[in-house]
Design a protein around this motif. Structure first.
Motif, short mmCIF file in Angstrom:
data_model
loop_
_atom_site.label_atom_id
_atom_site.label_comp_id
_atom_site.label_asym_id
_atom_site.label_seq_id
_atom_site.Cartn_x
_atom_site.Cartn_y
_atom_site.Cartn_z
N HIS A 56 -2.48 0.39 7.90
CA HIS A 56 -3.91 0.38 7.59
C HIS A 56 -4.51 -1.01 7.58
O HIS A 56 -5.64 -1.20 7.14
CB HIS A 56 -4.17 1.03 6.23
CG HIS A 56 -3.51 2.36 6.04
ND1 HIS A 56 -2.28 2.50 5.41
CD2 HIS A 56 -3.87 3.61 6.43
CE1 HIS A 56 -1.92 3.77 5.41
NE2 HIS A 56 -2.86 4.48 6.02
N GLY A 57 -3.74 -2.00 7.97
CA GLY A 57 -4.29 -3.33 8.18
C GLY A 57 -4.39 -4.22 6.95
O GLY A 57 -5.07 -5.24 7.00
N TRP A 58 -3.73 -3.90 5.84
CA TRP A 58 -3.72 -4.84 4.72
C TRP A 58 -3.05 -6.13 5.20
O TRP A 58 -2.08 -6.10 5.98
CB TRP A 58 -2.91 -4.28 3.53
CG TRP A 58 -3.59 -3.16 2.80
CD1 TRP A 58 -4.50 -2.28 3.28
CD2 TRP A 58 -3.36 -2.79 1.43
NE1 TRP A 58 -4.87 -1.37 2.32
CE2 TRP A 58 -4.18 -1.67 1.16
CE3 TRP A 58 -2.55 -3.29 0.41
CZ2 TRP A 58 -4.21 -1.06 -0.09
CZ3 TRP A 58 -2.58 -2.66 -0.83
CH2 TRP A 58 -3.41 -1.57 -1.08
N HIS A 63 0.83 -1.20 0.00
CA HIS A 63 0.00 0.00 0.00
C HIS A 63 0.87 1.26 0.00
O HIS A 63 1.10 1.87 -1.04
CB HIS A 63 -0.94 -0.03 1.22
CG HIS A 63 -1.86 1.15 1.32
ND1 HIS A 63 -2.32 1.61 2.53
CD2 HIS A 63 -2.40 1.96 0.38
CE1 HIS A 63 -3.11 2.66 2.31
NE2 HIS A 63 -3.17 2.88 1.01
N GLY A 116 4.01 1.32 1.73
CA GLY A 116 5.42 1.03 1.99
C GLY A 116 5.81 0.82 3.43
O GLY A 116 7.01 0.65 3.70
N CYS A 121 -0.18 -5.55 7.97
CA CYS A 121 0.53 -4.26 8.04
C CYS A 121 0.00 -3.45 9.23
O CYS A 121 -1.21 -3.29 9.39
CB CYS A 121 0.35 -3.48 6.74
SG CYS A 121 1.16 -1.86 6.81
S1 FES Z 1 0.90 1.10 4.39
FE1 FES Z 1 -1.26 1.05 4.42
S2 FES Z 1 -1.72 -0.97 4.91
FE2 FES Z 1 0.41 -0.95 4.82
#
Ligand code: FES
Ligand code: FE2
Length: 439
Positions: free
Chosen positions: A106-108, A84, A86, A103
């Motif tokens: 933002h939780g990806w 997303h 980085g 992550c």
């Molecule tokens: S930077 Fe946004 S989810 Fe990893």
């Protein structure tokens, strides 16, 4: 630091190195991209990642790399960089991510092979053609290769196949892995990690520099001799004494040790003998090795006690004690060094102690040996910046022409005090540095 009108090709003339190789920030950036980025770098041993989700992270040639044990049991590496924006996915050097990577920004979330599983509130992307953009492809893969448990990565998409670059050393890895009757080695404990205020090449040259032992380590070797000389006859030799006394050997011993330069900058120092050759026999262990591999192979494995094997450009191994040193250059004048100890998983405790004791005794900056070296490399780093001789001499044993000096296709045997071991490193350096980025 400037090097005048010299081209990359001229910075090593076969037997001398221009001092800018140790000082120049532009050359350092190019080394990261063309040399460390395109060649295979040791990242860890498979015994460090026994379960799915286990990981090692490392900065290799300026790239954040994450090695993972995947759900299917295989090992694979990705860039430790969220697809997303980085963010760094894991910040520890070693750990277990569980079943997925998530992550912290933002939780990806990602599978252990780096593919994207989920994006929170994905409906908001309905008209963004998200599924066809780069971010939807997940984490960036990094080329990974494992041989007998030793795992290497290549961060650049371009570069040689693992088997091609490491061909001269695969038999060496076999000899080291066969130190275990069952072929299983394990890493013992955490590493010694230190930052050296010198260029990485000063360290790598020194690994093949036997002559400095006679002067730089004379006090440590002399102290060991003196302490041991005061003991009563028949006193059992402590491991520390067994490991330090051979440093007191003279010039003739180091010359007779023998070495072999190999294609690609690799080398073996101590082909005939080394300071490790006379360690005590381990009785039952030697017998177990003969049972497992046959007497001939076991004898070959036990006799392989080199001073050092260089995995050019980033690592060096010993077989007994079983240690691996890993160089992570940080800047022209800064190098991160990691020193690991390994041992046969099914070997005796004495063998496990050999690696950890040697590392503490010789490689730690708090040891009686490495403090000599570190002082000398760091002082050389400072002094090379001073005006004076522009060139560093590597002329000991120079045979007269580069053609005669080279390793040829199969390697070349030399004396243990020949600086051909270092010239061979710079021949490889010149090759990689001159190879255009798109090759
Ligand atoms: S930077 Fe946004 S989810 Fe990893
Ligand atoms: Fe040394």
């Amino acid at each position: 630091m400037t090097n005048g009108a010299l081209s990359l090709d001229q910075l090593f003339d076969g037997k001398r190195v221009h001092r800018s190789l140790y000082l120049d920030d532009t050359l350092f950036a190019l080394e990261r991209r063309r040399l460390f980025g395109r060649t295979w770098q040791y990242i860890g041993h498979e015994s460090q990642l026994p379960q799915p989700g286990d990981y090692l992270s490392a900065d290799i040639a300026g790239q954040p790399v994450l090695l993972l044990r995947r759900a299917d049991g295989s090992l694979g590496a990705v860039l430790n960089r969220c697809a997303h924006k980085g963010s760094t996915l894991v910040t520890d050097r070693q750990g277990c991510a569980g079943r997925t990577l998530r992550c912290p920004y933002h939780g990806w979330s990602y599978r252990l092979d780096g593919s994207l599983i989920g994006v929170p509130n994905k409906d908001d992307y309905a008209r963004a053609a998200f599924d066809s953009c780069e971010a939807s492809r997940g984490l960036t893969p990094v080329a990974t290769a494992a041989y007998r448990g030793f795992v290497f990565v290549r961060v650049s998409a371009r570069g040689p196949a693992f088997e091609d670059q490491m061909a001269p050393l695969l038999a060496v890895i076999d000899l080291i892995a066969d130190r275990s009757p069952s072929g299983r080695l394990q890493v013992n404990g955490p590493c010694l990690r230190m930052k050296l205020r010198c260029n990485w090449k000063l360290y790598l040259e020194n690994i093949n520099d036997t002559l400095h032992v006679l002067t730089a380590h004379a006090s440590a070797a002399g102290a060991a001799e003196s302490v041991w000389g005061e003991q009563a006859p028949q006193t059992p030799k402590p491991m520390a004494i067994e490991q330090l006394l051979p440093f007191a050997n003279g010039h003739a011993f180091f010359e007779r040790m023998g070495g072999r330069v190999l294609p690609g900058g690799h080398s073996i120092l101590g082909t005939q003998a080394s300071i490790h050759s006379a360690y005590g026999d381990l009785g039952d262990y030697s017998e177990a090795l003969a049972q497992a591999h046959g007497p001939e192979r076991a004898a070959q494995v036990l006799a392989f006690t080199p001073q050092n094997v260089i995995f050019y450009p980033g690592a060096a191994m010993k077989a007994s004690p079983l240690t691996i040193r890993v160089l992570r250059p940080l800047a022209a004048d800064q190098t991160l060094l990691e020193v690991w100890a390994l041992a046969p998983a099914d070997g005796p405790a004495t063998l496990h102690r050999r690696g950890t004791t040697y590392n503490r005794l010789v490689f730690s900056p708090m040891s009686v040996v490495a403090h000599d070296d570190i002082h000398l490399w760091e002082s050389a780093q400072r002094a090379l910046a001073a005006d004076g001789n522009e060139w560093v001499s590597l002329q000991r044993g120079w045979p007269g022409t580069e053609a005669a000096d080279g390793p040829g296709p199969d390697g070349r045997d030399i004396s243990g005090t020949d600086e051909a071991l270092m010239r061979n490193q710079y021949s490889a350096w010149r090759y990689w540095m001159n190879l255009p980025d798109d090759e």
